[in-house]
Write a protein that holds these residues in place. Structure first.
Motif, PDB file in Angstrom:
ATOM      1  N   CYS A  99       0.877  -1.530  -0.049  1.00  0.00           N
ATOM      2  CA  CYS A  99      -0.262   0.058   0.245  1.00  0.00           C
ATOM      3  C   CYS A  99       0.524   1.009   0.081  1.00  0.00           C
ATOM      4  O   CYS A  99       0.144   2.092  -0.513  1.00  0.00           O
ATOM      5  CB  CYS A  99      -0.826  -0.026   0.996  1.00  0.00           C
ATOM      6  N   ARG A 100       1.918   1.291   0.720  1.00  0.00           N
ATOM      7  CA  ARG A 100       3.028   2.040   0.439  1.00  0.00           C
ATOM      8  C   ARG A 100       3.706   2.478  -0.522  1.00  0.00           C
ATOM      9  O   ARG A 100       3.353   3.770  -1.037  1.00  0.00           O
ATOM     10  CB  ARG A 100       4.209   2.156   1.406  1.00  0.00           C
ATOM     11  N   ASP A 101       3.387   1.373  -1.137  1.00  0.00           N
ATOM     12  CA  ASP A 101       4.130   1.919  -2.774  1.00  0.00           C
ATOM     13  C   ASP A 101       3.315   2.486  -3.889  1.00  0.00           C
ATOM     14  O   ASP A 101       3.603   2.697  -4.712  1.00  0.00           O
ATOM     15  CB  ASP A 101       4.855   0.284  -3.130  1.00  0.00           C
ATOM     16  N   LEU A 102       2.206   1.819  -3.113  1.00  0.00           N
ATOM     17  CA  LEU A 102       0.882   2.724  -4.014  1.00  0.00           C
ATOM     18  C   LEU A 102       1.114   4.071  -3.662  1.00  0.00           C
ATOM     19  O   LEU A 102       0.843   5.173  -5.084  1.00  0.00           O
ATOM     20  CB  LEU A 102      -0.407   2.344  -4.062  1.00  0.00           C
ATOM     21  N   VAL A 103       1.005   4.269  -2.398  1.00  0.00           N
ATOM     22  CA  VAL A 103       0.956   5.980  -2.333  1.00  0.00           C
ATOM     23  C   VAL A 103       2.361   6.219  -2.990  1.00  0.00           C
ATOM     24  O   VAL A 103       1.972   7.733  -3.288  1.00  0.00           O
ATOM     25  CB  VAL A 103       0.265   6.033  -1.113  1.00  0.00           C
ATOM     26  N   ASN A 104       3.288   6.142  -2.849  1.00  0.00           N
ATOM     27  CA  ASN A 104       3.947   6.772  -3.402  1.00  0.00           C
ATOM     28  C   ASN A 104       4.118   7.155  -4.677  1.00  0.00           C
ATOM     29  O   ASN A 104       4.753   7.934  -5.511  1.00  0.00           O
ATOM     30  CB  ASN A 104       5.537   6.062  -2.962  1.00  0.00           C
ATOM     31  N   GLU A 105       3.399   5.930  -5.733  1.00  0.00           N
ATOM     32  CA  GLU A 105       3.359   5.983  -6.606  1.00  0.00           C
ATOM     33  C   GLU A 105       2.791   7.418  -7.277  1.00  0.00           C
ATOM     34  O   GLU A 105       3.298   8.501  -8.268  1.00  0.00           O
ATOM     35  CB  GLU A 105       2.536   4.303  -7.066  1.00  0.00           C
ATOM     36  N   ALA A 106       1.662   7.330  -6.523  1.00  0.00           N
ATOM     37  CA  ALA A 106       0.694   8.495  -6.675  1.00  0.00           C
ATOM     38  C   ALA A 106       1.530  10.273  -6.716  1.00  0.00           C
ATOM     39  O   ALA A 106       0.807  10.968  -7.663  1.00  0.00           O
ATOM     40  CB  ALA A 106      -0.562   8.434  -5.220  1.00  0.00           C
ATOM     41  N   LYS A 107       2.214  10.226  -4.981  1.00  0.00           N
ATOM     42  CA  LYS A 107       2.976  11.843  -5.182  1.00  0.00           C
ATOM     43  C   LYS A 107       4.064  12.100  -6.596  1.00  0.00           C
ATOM     44  O   LYS A 107       3.696  12.561  -6.890  1.00  0.00           O
ATOM     45  CB  LYS A 107       3.796  11.006  -3.862  1.00  0.00           C
ATOM     46  N   ARG A 108       4.260  11.379  -7.203  1.00  0.00           N
ATOM     47  CA  ARG A 108       4.990  10.573  -7.675  1.00  0.00           C
ATOM     48  C   ARG A 108       4.778  11.668  -8.934  1.00  0.00           C
ATOM     49  O   ARG A 108       5.071  12.127 -10.132  1.00  0.00           O
ATOM     50  CB  ARG A 108       5.897  10.137  -8.426  1.00  0.00           C
ATOM     51  N   TYR A 109       3.523  10.498  -9.380  1.00  0.00           N
ATOM     52  CA  TYR A 109       2.944  12.020 -10.501  1.00  0.00           C
ATOM     53  C   TYR A 109       2.415  13.131 -10.336  1.00  0.00           C
ATOM     54  O   TYR A 109       1.995  13.672 -10.403  1.00  0.00           O
ATOM     55  CB  TYR A 109       1.879  10.653 -10.516  1.00  0.00           C
ATOM     56  N   HIS A 110       1.688  13.694  -8.872  1.00  0.00           N
ATOM     57  CA  HIS A 110       1.850  14.838  -8.477  1.00  0.00           C
ATOM     58  C   HIS A 110       3.205  15.860  -8.689  1.00  0.00           C
ATOM     59  O   HIS A 110       2.933  17.039  -9.656  1.00  0.00           O
ATOM     60  CB  HIS A 110       1.152  15.337  -7.228  1.00  0.00           C
ATOM     61  N   MET A 111       4.558  15.367  -8.454  1.00  0.00           N
ATOM     62  CA  MET A 111       5.408  16.039  -8.168  1.00  0.00           C
ATOM     63  C   MET A 111       6.120  15.889  -9.556  1.00  0.00           C
ATOM     64  O   MET A 111       7.163  16.878 -10.020  1.00  0.00           O
ATOM     65  CB  MET A 111       6.339  15.595  -7.049  1.00  0.00           C
ATOM     66  N   LEU A 112       5.722  15.172 -10.461  1.00  0.00           N
ATOM     67  CA  LEU A 112       6.798  15.168 -11.708  1.00  0.00           C
ATOM     68  C   LEU A 112       5.757  14.906 -12.561  1.00  0.00           C
ATOM     69  O   LEU A 112       5.077  13.923 -13.301  1.00  0.00           O
ATOM     70  CB  LEU A 112       7.970  13.570 -11.689  1.00  0.00           C
ATOM     71  N   PRO A 113       5.736  16.126 -12.727  1.00  0.00           N
ATOM     72  CA  PRO A 113       3.665  16.099 -14.036  1.00  0.00           C
ATOM     73  C   PRO A 113       5.323  16.211 -15.685  1.00  0.00           C
ATOM     74  O   PRO A 113       4.110  14.951 -16.450  1.00  0.00           O
ATOM     75  CB  PRO A 113       3.875  17.549 -14.502  1.00  0.00           C
ATOM     76  N   HIS A 114       5.929  16.331 -15.899  1.00  0.00           N
ATOM     77  CA  HIS A 114       6.889  16.184 -17.056  1.00  0.00           C
ATOM     78  C   HIS A 114       6.781  14.125 -17.254  1.00  0.00           C
ATOM     79  O   HIS A 114       6.982  14.242 -18.492  1.00  0.00           O
ATOM     80  CB  HIS A 114       8.133  16.818 -16.992  1.00  0.00           C
ATOM     81  N   ALA A 115       7.147  13.617 -16.105  1.00  0.00           N
ATOM     82  CA  ALA A 115       7.287  12.620 -16.589  1.00  0.00           C
ATOM     83  C   ALA A 115       6.580  11.776 -15.995  1.00  0.00           C
ATOM     84  O   ALA A 115       6.101  10.464 -16.326  1.00  0.00           O
ATOM     85  CB  ALA A 115       8.720  12.279 -15.591  1.00  0.00           C
ATOM     86  N   ARG A 116       4.975  12.504 -17.210  1.00  0.00           N
ATOM     87  CA  ARG A 116       3.972  10.958 -16.558  1.00  0.00           C
ATOM     88  C   ARG A 116       3.605  10.594 -17.674  1.00  0.00           C
ATOM     89  O   ARG A 116       2.743   9.441 -17.988  1.00  0.00           O
ATOM     90  CB  ARG A 116       2.407  12.120 -16.514  1.00  0.00           C
ATOM     91  N   GLN A 117       3.940  10.403 -19.205  1.00  0.00           N
ATOM     92  CA  GLN A 117       4.086   9.558 -19.700  1.00  0.00           C
ATOM     93  C   GLN A 117       4.099   8.185 -19.555  1.00  0.00           C
ATOM     94  O   GLN A 117       3.841   7.213 -20.034  1.00  0.00           O
ATOM     95  CB  GLN A 117       4.090  10.537 -21.107  1.00  0.00           C
ATOM     96  N   GLU A 118       5.328   8.492 -18.803  1.00  0.00           N
ATOM     97  CA  GLU A 118       5.996   6.967 -18.540  1.00  0.00           C
ATOM     98  C   GLU A 118       5.571   6.672 -17.601  1.00  0.00           C
ATOM     99  O   GLU A 118       5.961   5.668 -17.207  1.00  0.00           O
ATOM    100  CB  GLU A 118       7.931   7.164 -17.554  1.00  0.00           C
ATOM    101  N   MET A 119       4.424   7.138 -16.719  1.00  0.00           N
ATOM    102  CA  MET A 119       3.568   6.314 -15.278  1.00  0.00           C
ATOM    103  C   MET A 119       2.033   5.521 -15.907  1.00  0.00           C
ATOM    104  O   MET A 119       1.484   6.028 -15.439  1.00  0.00           O
ATOM    105  CB  MET A 119       3.853   6.965 -14.433  1.00  0.00           C
ATOM    106  N   GLN A 120       2.351   5.417 -16.905  1.00  0.00           N
ATOM    107  CA  GLN A 120       0.971   4.793 -17.587  1.00  0.00           C
ATOM    108  C   GLN A 120       0.636   3.486 -17.239  1.00  0.00           C
ATOM    109  O   GLN A 120       1.186   2.612 -17.351  1.00  0.00           O
ATOM    110  CB  GLN A 120       1.034   5.025 -19.187  1.00  0.00           C
ATOM    111  N   THR A 121      -0.087   3.589 -15.845  1.00  0.00           N
ATOM    112  CA  THR A 121      -0.068   2.300 -15.287  1.00  0.00           C
ATOM    113  C   THR A 121      -1.683   2.828 -15.537  1.00  0.00           C
ATOM    114  O   THR A 121      -2.475   3.431 -15.899  1.00  0.00           O
ATOM    115  CB  THR A 121      -0.454   2.241 -14.047  1.00  0.00           C
ATOM    116  N   PRO A 122      -3.142   0.836 -14.855  1.00  0.00           N
ATOM    117  CA  PRO A 122      -4.316   1.149 -15.088  1.00  0.00           C
ATOM    118  C   PRO A 122      -4.752   1.973 -13.690  1.00  0.00           C
ATOM    119  O   PRO A 122      -5.720   3.130 -13.781  1.00  0.00           O
ATOM    120  CB  PRO A 122      -4.982   0.310 -14.362  1.00  0.00           C
ATOM    121  N   ARG A 123      -3.947   2.573 -13.036  1.00  0.00           N
ATOM    122  CA  ARG A 123      -4.138   3.564 -11.833  1.00  0.00           C
ATOM    123  C   ARG A 123      -4.375   4.859 -12.666  1.00  0.00           C
ATOM    124  O   ARG A 123      -5.017   5.844 -11.851  1.00  0.00           O
ATOM    125  CB  ARG A 123      -3.815   3.443 -10.483  1.00  0.00           C
TER     126      ARG A 123
END
Length: 855
Positions: A529-553
């Motif tokens: 669960c902590r890994d899932l929360v950290n993934e969401a934090k990176r999505y918010h902090m690194l908008p330029h890298a969102r194209q590389e964070m393609q997951t169902p979430r």
């Protein structure tokens, strides 16, 4: 001085008729008569343009016997001797062929040189009709005497029936025949015969009687054995042509049918219910159908079941015995059909079979048996699920469809997940799709119900992971998952990481993610669960890298497309100088000012219908198509994006109004086949039934109708004289009563009405820009701001506190408008809105909540 018709007769037909009279005086000619007739016909045919003199069968001195040959399709008529015996029955009081003049061929009212023709044919004669019919020109009775004929229908009618001929009744079928050579017309068509058995109506004239005696005789056909139900006519009727036997009995009524004999009693009983049907299925073959037969048979079988007569199967459930008929139960259930087969194979003694069942309650079985033996059953929200489970388990296919239809209309936020799980277990695709779509679209309401906390983990994962889940905030999804786990933490905490994975954490607000989610003890105790929360934090902090964070979430849900939309239904479009009907259905989302296509109408060239929304569904009723006024009711299901024919109104109508009050649809007034309608119908969407309510005090069409303050208001419209009605009518559903006031200020027609903030707004109409505002509490009318365009046949709705007027036509010559206007009550001004896909008028316009896929 002879007329041209007299000269033509002397030239072409005098010899023929003289030879015919000679044949008649001799008493026997064999085939001479036919030869004479064919000679005259050939003579006429040799001279194009001349009319052959028709055979006048009503005054032939002797009857003719007609025999049908299947080999040559010819009808040979032989003159019979006056001394030969016939099957005709002489009716007392009427002259017979023996008393007629042997040479008399024409009626007394028709002179030599005149050709008696069908009165519906606009041919001229020497004298005008008025002069021909004067009394001084009539030296003898105008109508010929009656001639008896015999019809044999042994296979069809075993008795003698009587056609109504007031004031005298006889035991013979009486048919009225007009002047010589004119086909007789039945005065009243038989209500149970198909249209092809009925004759067209002729102009009403005094008629004489032709008596037909219906007897049980057969006709020999071309060397074949006698066939029943073949017509043997001793004399042609009408204008020399044989008439179908069913036409002769088409005017039979229930009141004149004899009551002796089983057939007569049966006909009388079915006639009283209007359910008898008799139709031709072949030459001399007729099919009789009694639609009441299945119902009466079921009634008798049910009575036998209750009295335990002729029952051959005993079912024991919870100590209660049910005696039934094997064949009846097996005909409705595949389960019991196989069970009865197995029991019959095992039971060799011939004793009554017994069946003990433990997988059904006695109450449910009793309800199922009631449906099997009567075809009807009361279903409510309490027993619907239980009945559907039992019907599905024991394979009552018909009853399953009834329960599914009921449950579809009973879906709520509190039961949709339970219905979804049940439909999935029973593999009921239709109910499963409907319940799933309802649960997804109404997630905010479903999340607040206790039912969602009791579903299985698999069902919750499937529900929460769906892209179509309608939620404005992903925080609600997260909170629902946490509540489900904390309901039974001991058994559910192990699934916390699997459940958190279906939450779209990257779309949760950063502050909520840091302050709430990151501090949850269930999250802290799980590394996954902590890994899932950290993934969401990176999505918010690194908008330029969102194209590389393609997951169902990281895939957004489609709930952004769920909004209140304005739906335009059908209408007319101006193309050059012509109008064209539209089948397109489109919706407008004010949030992004975009138009989206929806399922098109399933019909063409229909106009003057009425459209109203109930819930998220759209109901279209009535209208005109190809000049025919209709009673159809179609429903657009927003969840499935399709149109279905759901019902038919009691009365066909167009240019009417429809409103929804307390979940029921009202069809008000309109225009019918006979003019303005005053009747009002109410439709229950649950029972799918229409019922009549109190009629309009003033019948109108093309009025403005709306609901306000618990009343239904109908403004203006067009009265029976085609003018503005100038009347305000109001209806109270609780008391089922109408009231009305007349005022010259209410002169609207072809205009819509809407309700906003307790006021009623009437927009445009009759090529006007005006906005009329009515205050129901004070009962006064005032003028509102003018629209930007004159709009007749426009439509209007209320959305987000504003009134939207769409389409319409400026004048009778056009043009049609392709714009919308919005009225903000606070600013009290109309502003132009987004243009419509195309200019149109006479369309429907409603507001529903619609899910629209983006992209």
């Amino acid at each position: 001085m002879m007329s041209r018709y007299h000269q033509r007769f002397e030239r072409d037909f005098r010899g023929v008729w003289e030879r015919r009279e000679q044949c008649g005086s001799n008493g026997s000619c064999g085939g001479t008569v036919n030869g004479c007739v064919s000679t005259s016909a050939n003579t006429a045919n040799n001279r194009p343009g001349l009319l052959p003199l028709p055979v006048i069968p009503s005054l032939l001195p002797t009857p003719a016997s007609c025999t049908t040959s299947t080999a040559s399709n010819e009808i040979t008529c032989k003159r019979l001797s006056l001394t030969c015996s016939t099957s005709s029955t002489k009716v007392s009081g009427h002259p017979t062929a023996d008393t007629q003049a042997q040479g008399q061929v024409l009626a007394n009212s028709v002179r030599w040189g005149q050709t008696p023709i069908n009165q519906s044919t606009p041919w001229d004669t020497d004298e005008p009709p008025a002069k021909q019919m004067r009394e001084k020109d009539i030296a003898a009775p105008l109508w010929p005497p009656q001639v008896s004929a015999t019809v044999s229908q042994a296979g069809l009618l075993a008795n003698t029936f009587t056609l109504p001929q007031p004031p005298v009744y006889s035991q013979c079928a009486t048919i009225q025949t007009p002047i010589i050579g004119v086909t007789p017309a039945l005065q009243t068509p038989h209500p149970q015969l198909p249209a092809h058995f009925q004759l067209p109506q002729q102009p009403s004239q005094p008629m004489s009687s032709m008596v037909l005696n219906v007897q049980s005789q057969t006709l020999a056909v071309g060397g074949l054995p006698p066939m029943p139900s073949v017509c043997q006519v001793a004399h042609p009727v009408g204008n020399g042509h044989l008439t179908h036997p069913m036409v002769q009995s088409a005017a039979l009524t229930c009141s004149t049918l004899p009551t002796n004999g089983p057939l007569a009693n049966g006909l009388q009983e079915t006639c009283s219910n209007g359910l008898q049907m008799l139709k031709t299925v072949g030459l001399g073959k007729y099919e009789f159908t009694d639609p009441c037969h299945p119902k009466e048979m079921l009634k008798e079988l049910n009575q036998q079941r209750r009295e335990k007569e002729f029952t051959d199967l005993k079912i024991i459930v919870e100590g209660k015995e049910f005696e039934v008929h094997q064949n009846v139960l097996a005909s409705c259930s595949l389960y019991f059909k196989d069970m009865v087969k197995r029991l019959s194979a095992e039971n060799r003694s011939g004793e009554k079979m017994q069946l003990s069942m433990s997988n059904i309650s006695s109450d449910v079985l009793e309800l199922l048996l009631e449906f099997v033996y009567t075809g009807s059953l009361i279903i409510d929200s309490v027993n619907a699920k239980t009945l559907l489970e039992a019907a599905n388990k024991f394979q009552f296919s018909t009853f399953c469809k009834v329960c599914i239809s009921f449950l579809e209309k009973q879906l709520t936020a509190a039961n949709c997940l339970g219905v979804l799980a049940m439909a999935e277990a029973m593999q009921c695709t239709e109910l499963h799709n409907m319940a799933k779509a309802f649960a997804l679209q109404n997630f905010p309401d479903v999340a607040g119900q206790e039912e969602i906390l009791n579903v299985s983990k698999e069902d919750l994962v499937s529900y929460m992971s769906n892209d179509s889940l309608n939620t404005k905030a992903e925080e609600l999804v997260y909170e629902t998952v946490i509540k489900w786990i904390k309901k039974e933490p001991s058994s559910r905490v192990q699934h916390v990481s699997e459940l958190l994975a279906v939450v779209r954490l990257p779309f949760i607000h950063p502050s909520y993610l840091l302050n709430v989610v990151d501090n949850e003890e269930l999250i802290k105790s799980s590394e996954a669960c902590r890994d899932l929360v950290n993934e969401a934090k990176r999505y918010h902090m690194l908008p330029h890298a969102r194209q590389e964070m393609q997951t169902p979430r990281t895939r957004p849900r489609l709930s952004a497309g769920v909004a209140e939309v304005i739906v335009l239904v059908g209408g007319r479009q101006v193309v050059g100088m012509n109008h064209r009907s539209l089948t397109a259905v489109t919706c407008f989302n004010p949030q992004n000012n975009k138009w989206y296509p929806l399922a098109s109408l399933p019909f063409y060239n229909r106009e003057f219908f009425s459209v109203v929304s109930a819930g998220d569904n759209i109901y279209l009723s009535g209208g005109v198509e190809s000049g025919v006024t209709l009673a159809d009711v179609w429903c657009y299901m927003s969840l499935l994006d399709n149109w279905n024919l759901v019902s038919r109104m009691t009365v066909s109508r167009c240019r009417h109004n429809s409103v929804v009050y307390d979940g029921k649809l009202y069809a008000i007034g309109g225009l019918g086949a006979a003019g303005n309608l005053d009747n009002v119908e109410r439709y229950d969407t649950i029972t799918n039934q229409w019922e009549m309510v109190a009629p309009l005090p003033k019948p109108v069409h093309s009025a403005a109708a709306t609901v306000c303050g618990g009343k239904i208001y109908v403004f203006g419209g067009v009265n029976e004289a085609g003018r503005s009605a100038g009347v305000l009518q109001s209806y109270v559903p609780q008391t089922n009563a109408w009231s009305f006031i007349e005022s010259p200020m209410i002169d609207n027609k072809y205009a819509p009405a809407v309700t906003l903030n307790g006021y009623i707004f009437i927009l445009g109409g009759a090529y006007a820009r005006a906005t009329t505002i009515y205050d129901p509490e004070k009962g006064n009318i005032k003028a509102g701001p003018n629209m930007n365009h004159s709009r007749q046949f426009c439509s209007a709705v209320v959305l987000d506190g504003k009134i939207f007027a769409s389409g319409g036509i400026v004048s009778s010559e056009g043009p049609a408008l392709g714009t919308m206007e919005a009225l903000d009550p606070c600013a009290n001004v109309w502003t132009l809105q987004q243009s419509m896909p195309c200019p149109l008028f006479r369309h429907g316009c409603v507001v529903i909540k619609k899910y629209i896929q983006s992209g």
